[in-house]
Design a protein around this motif. Structure first.
Motif, PDB file in Angstrom:
ATOM      1  N   ILE A   1      -6.667 -44.368  11.869  1.00 28.95           N
ATOM      2  CA  ILE A   1      -6.300 -44.426  13.286  1.00 28.95           C
ATOM      3  C   ILE A   1      -6.084 -43.026  13.837  1.00 28.95           C
ATOM      4  N   ARG A   2      -5.395 -42.185  13.077  1.00 27.60           N
ATOM      5  CA  ARG A   2      -5.175 -40.806  13.519  1.00 27.60           C
ATOM      6  C   ARG A   2      -6.509 -40.087  13.745  1.00 27.60           C
ATOM      7  N   SER A   3      -7.446 -40.325  12.851  1.00 29.95           N
ATOM      8  CA  SER A   3      -8.752 -39.685  12.993  1.00 29.95           C
ATOM      9  C   SER A   3      -9.512 -40.251  14.189  1.00 29.95           C
ATOM     10  N   GLN A   4      -9.539 -41.567  14.334  1.00 30.73           N
ATOM     11  CA  GLN A   4     -10.297 -42.199  15.411  1.00 30.73           C
ATOM     12  C   GLN A   4      -9.797 -41.762  16.782  1.00 30.73           C
ATOM     13  N   TYR A   5      -8.493 -41.682  16.941  1.00 34.03           N
ATOM     14  CA  TYR A   5      -7.932 -41.365  18.254  1.00 34.03           C
ATOM     15  C   TYR A   5      -7.567 -39.890  18.396  1.00 34.03           C
ATOM     16  N   GLN A   6      -7.993 -39.102  17.438  1.00 32.56           N
ATOM     17  CA  GLN A   6      -7.819 -37.645  17.484  1.00 32.56           C
ATOM     18  C   GLN A   6      -6.373 -37.254  17.758  1.00 32.56           C
ATOM     19  N   VAL A   7      -5.459 -37.883  17.008  1.00 37.52           N
ATOM     20  CA  VAL A   7      -4.046 -37.527  17.112  1.00 37.52           C
ATOM     21  C   VAL A   7      -3.882 -36.106  16.583  1.00 37.52           C
ATOM     22  N   PRO A   8      -3.316 -35.197  17.362  1.00 37.69           N
ATOM     23  CA  PRO A   8      -3.231 -33.796  16.927  1.00 37.69           C
ATOM     24  C   PRO A   8      -2.429 -33.677  15.630  1.00 37.69           C
ATOM     25  N   PRO A   9      -3.004 -33.064  14.590  1.00 36.37           N
ATOM     26  CA  PRO A   9      -2.269 -32.923  13.330  1.00 36.37           C
ATOM     27  C   PRO A   9      -1.262 -31.780  13.356  1.00 36.37           C
ATOM     28  N   ALA A  10      -1.459 -30.821  14.255  1.00 35.32           N
ATOM     29  CA  ALA A  10      -0.577 -29.647  14.304  1.00 35.32           C
ATOM     30  C   ALA A  10      -0.766 -28.969  15.651  1.00 35.32           C
ATOM     31  N   PHE A  11       0.033 -27.922  15.881  1.00 33.98           N
ATOM     32  CA  PHE A  11      -0.098 -27.136  17.107  1.00 33.98           C
ATOM     33  C   PHE A  11      -0.954 -25.905  16.849  1.00 33.98           C
ATOM     34  N   PRO A  12      -1.738 -25.492  17.844  1.00 29.63           N
ATOM     35  CA  PRO A  12      -2.493 -24.235  17.693  1.00 29.63           C
ATOM     36  C   PRO A  12      -1.542 -23.067  17.452  1.00 29.63           C
ATOM     37  N   GLN A  13      -2.017 -22.071  16.720  1.00 29.64           N
ATOM     38  CA  GLN A  13      -1.170 -20.945  16.366  1.00 29.64           C
ATOM     39  C   GLN A  13      -0.579 -20.221  17.581  1.00 29.64           C
ATOM     40  N   PRO A  14      -1.347 -19.990  18.667  1.00 33.53           N
ATOM     41  CA  PRO A  14      -0.734 -19.330  19.828  1.00 33.53           C
ATOM     42  C   PRO A  14       0.440 -20.120  20.413  1.00 33.53           C
ATOM     43  N   VAL A  15       0.364 -21.448  20.340  1.00 36.95           N
ATOM     44  CA  VAL A  15       1.464 -22.277  20.846  1.00 36.95           C
ATOM     45  C   VAL A  15       2.686 -22.125  19.952  1.00 36.95           C
TER      46      VAL A  15
ATOM     47  N   PRO B   1       1.317 -20.821  26.925  1.00 35.51           N
ATOM     48  CA  PRO B   1       0.613 -21.653  25.938  1.00 35.51           C
ATOM     49  C   PRO B   1       1.327 -22.963  25.618  1.00 35.51           C
ATOM     50  N   ILE B   2       2.653 -22.965  25.632  1.00 37.32           N
ATOM     51  CA  ILE B   2       3.394 -24.202  25.354  1.00 37.32           C
ATOM     52  C   ILE B   2       3.147 -25.208  26.466  1.00 37.32           C
ATOM     53  N   ASP B   3       3.206 -24.730  27.695  1.00 38.04           N
ATOM     54  CA  ASP B   3       2.987 -25.590  28.859  1.00 38.04           C
ATOM     55  C   ASP B   3       1.565 -26.151  28.857  1.00 38.04           C
TER      56      ASP B   3
ATOM     57  N   PRO C   1       6.360 -28.083  20.142  1.00 44.85           N
ATOM     58  CA  PRO C   1       6.523 -27.687  18.739  1.00 44.85           C
ATOM     59  C   PRO C   1       7.930 -27.998  18.233  1.00 44.85           C
ATOM     60  N   PRO C   2       8.062 -28.383  16.973  1.00 49.35           N
ATOM     61  CA  PRO C   2       9.369 -28.763  16.425  1.00 49.35           C
ATOM     62  C   PRO C   2      10.448 -27.698  16.561  1.00 49.35           C
ATOM     63  N   ILE C   3      10.075 -26.405  16.559  1.00 47.65           N
ATOM     64  CA  ILE C   3      11.102 -25.369  16.687  1.00 47.65           C
ATOM     65  C   ILE C   3      11.855 -25.524  18.010  1.00 47.65           C
ATOM     66  N   LEU C   4      11.204 -26.156  19.008  1.00 48.11           N
ATOM     67  CA  LEU C   4      11.868 -26.474  20.271  1.00 48.11           C
ATOM     68  C   LEU C   4      12.368 -27.909  20.292  1.00 48.11           C
ATOM     69  N   SER C   5      11.452 -28.867  20.067  1.00 51.63           N
ATOM     70  CA  SER C   5      11.805 -30.277  20.252  1.00 51.63           C
ATOM     71  C   SER C   5      12.806 -30.787  19.229  1.00 51.63           C
ATOM     72  N   GLU C   6      12.845 -30.180  18.062  1.00 51.78           N
ATOM     73  CA  GLU C   6      13.807 -30.592  17.036  1.00 51.78           C
ATOM     74  C   GLU C   6      14.741 -29.447  16.668  1.00 51.78           C
ATOM     75  N   GLY C   7      14.751 -28.414  17.520  1.00 50.07           N
ATOM     76  CA  GLY C   7      15.579 -27.253  17.239  1.00 50.07           C
ATOM     77  C   GLY C   7      16.270 -26.741  18.484  1.00 50.07           C
ATOM     78  N   ALA C   8      15.764 -25.658  19.035  1.00 51.76           N
ATOM     79  CA  ALA C   8      16.477 -24.943  20.098  1.00 51.76           C
ATOM     80  C   ALA C   8      16.713 -25.771  21.344  1.00 51.76           C
ATOM     81  N   ALA C   9      15.798 -26.684  21.697  1.00 52.89           N
ATOM     82  CA  ALA C   9      15.957 -27.476  22.917  1.00 52.89           C
ATOM     83  C   ALA C   9      16.632 -28.816  22.671  1.00 52.89           C
ATOM     84  N   SER C  10      16.715 -29.235  21.425  1.00 54.40           N
ATOM     85  CA  SER C  10      17.307 -30.535  21.087  1.00 54.40           C
ATOM     86  C   SER C  10      18.830 -30.445  21.119  1.00 54.40           C
ATOM     87  N   LEU C  11      19.475 -31.495  21.622  1.00 60.18           N
ATOM     88  CA  LEU C  11      20.928 -31.466  21.793  1.00 60.18           C
ATOM     89  C   LEU C  11      21.640 -31.845  20.500  1.00 60.18           C
TER      90      LEU C  11
END
Length: 464
Positions: free
Chosen positions: A18-32, A97-99, A120-130
């Protein structure tokens, strides 16, 4: 939310497909990732200090992307909900790039084996997460809730907050929550009933191991704290919607009522599950009486949730008043900015109008573009959810070929008859010429193919 839980990882191979068929992003690009690392070190500079307010978060135990923290206090006969929302816009600059990557994704995608996050997790599960490991930048919405559940947004400010505890639906006890938590939720529910709102929150489906070693689709019971917590988010989103509508701006979540054909299908589904639905009882009153603890009623709640004409996003317009049928009021999404792109802009607009400033041009421009972007993201999420459900249904029925099941035809269209199995939360199609909606059938499982996420049944007799 994940459509299906898979604690034993029996869906692993199919989920990879399913991940392959629907092209679920496996990771973030390095610039992001590099931009996110820099953003995570940004020191708040436009935030008042509200670390003295005793905020707590309430989420699934495993969650680390915490959008919301809550505090409640009495104000005469009213209650004040202080709702701190992750200040994602503090870390993300228009066009960076994040935007740009967030605009490509639109939402966080959830699958039973993990998620593809919006940020990216450094924001969503880190600095920006409450999280409760230090001060975090947030936007505090102060919502006044009257005894009858009426809500009013009194203040919106950028602030530093400190969560006192990361509470979990599975383990929270009343003493850990603000004393007024249940009362506030009760008031919101009271107002919903008065408006004729018809929100349905069915339990999640779960692939559960049977005693014989096979698998079944079961329902995980919802914790009372989940529904109460949802009421707080609803209160904030309703109050924000009222303010934005009054200022002729915003991005609204809109939805029409299920049409007559959808209600007819639901009545047939109720018949399949053996649930009495008096002909004179309208859908909005019938669904209020359903009990999620009953597996058949839980399955029908799930069918009702999926039966609407679909929610979408629409910018404010003088030509059409925004309306969300399930909420029975104008409604926005503003309380999950770590998981939905649109929320970040609704929050920015609300901060502006509540503080006497014009809405930034970048936000107004975003409101015009977001419906298409969010619609595409919602459609992808729906396709993935449907694929996961198809996979789970095929897995649980694999090896049961030749068995006979009771079913009821829910509707008929150019693709044939759609039926609801009576003893399983499975909806599928069958070649049954002449079958009319409401027809009871006995059907035999011919094939269950997890690789194709497909089921094949044939009618073997009248199920009446």
């Amino acid at each position: 939310m994940k459509a299906v839980l898979d604690p034993d990882c029996v869906l692993a191979h199919g989920l990879a497909a399913i991940r392959s068929q629907y092209q679920v992003p496996p990771a973030f690009p390095q610039p992001v990732l590099e931009a996110a690392e820099i953003a995570a070190r940004r020191i708040p500079g436009e935030h008042v200090d509200r670390t003295d307010i005793p905020f707590v978060t309430l989420d699934p135990a495993s969650a680390t992307d915490l959008d919301q923290a809550l505090a409640i206090e009495a104000s005469g006969n009213d209650l004040l909900l202080r709702y701190a929302i992750a200040d994602v816009a503090w870390f993300v600059t228009d066009g960076d790039p994040i935007d740009a990557e967030a605009w490509r994704r639109g939402t966080t995608l959830y699958l039973p084996d993990g998620k593809a996050s919006l940020y990216p997790p450094i924001l969503s599960e880190g600095a920006a997460s409450l999280l409760p490991d230090g001060p975090r930048p947030a936007v505090i919405f102060t919502v006044r809730v009257a005894p009858d559940g009426a809500v009013k947004l009194e203040e919106a400010e950028r602030a530093l907050v400190r969560s006192r505890a990361k509470l979990a639906y599975e383990t929270v006890v009343d003493s850990e929550l603000p004393p007024q938590f249940a009362e506030l939720a009760r008031r919101i529910a009271l107002a919903e009933a008065a408006r004729g709102a018809s929100r349905v929150d069915p339990p999640e489906q779960e692939v559960a191991r049977r005693a014989d070693g096979g698998y079944a689709l079961a329902f995980r019971a919802r914790h009372p704290s989940e529904d109460q917590n949802a009421a707080l988010s609803l209160a904030a989103n309703l109050a924000i919607a009222e303010v934005l509508q009054a200022h002729h701006t915003g991005l609204f979540r809109v939805m029409a009522e299920p049409d007559a054909a959808a209600v007819a299908r639901l009545r047939n589904s109720a018949r399949a599950f053996g649930i009495a639905w008096p002909e004179a009882l309208p859908l909005e009153r019938f669904r209020d009486g359903l009990d999620a603890a009953d597996p058949h009623q839980a399955a029908l709640m799930l069918a009702i949730r999926r039966a609407g004409q679909g929610a979408s996003y629409a910018p404010w317009s003088a030509d059409a008043a925004p309306w969300h049928a399930a909420v029975a009021a104008p409604y926005v999404h503003a309380t999950a900015p770590l998981r939905r792109l649109a929320d970040r802009y609704v929050i920015r607009a609300t901060l502006a109008v509540m503080n006497g400033r014009p809405v930034p041009d970048a936000v107004s421009d975003a409101f015009a573009r977001l419906p298409k972007v969010m619609g595409r993201a919602d459609a992808l999420s729906g396709q993935i959810d449907r694929a996961v459900i198809d996979l789970a249904e095929a897995v649980i029925l694999d090896g049961r070929e030749g068995e006979t099941f009771a079913a009821v035809v829910t509707d008929v269209d150019m693709r044939g008859a759609r039926m609801q199995l009576s003893d399983l939360p499975v909806v599928t199609r069958i070649d049954a010429p002449g079958a009319a909606p409401g027809t009871a059938l006995q059907v035999k499982l011919v094939d269950a193919d997890p690789a194709k996420r497909a089921l094949q049944f044939e009618a073997v007799g009248d199920g009446a």
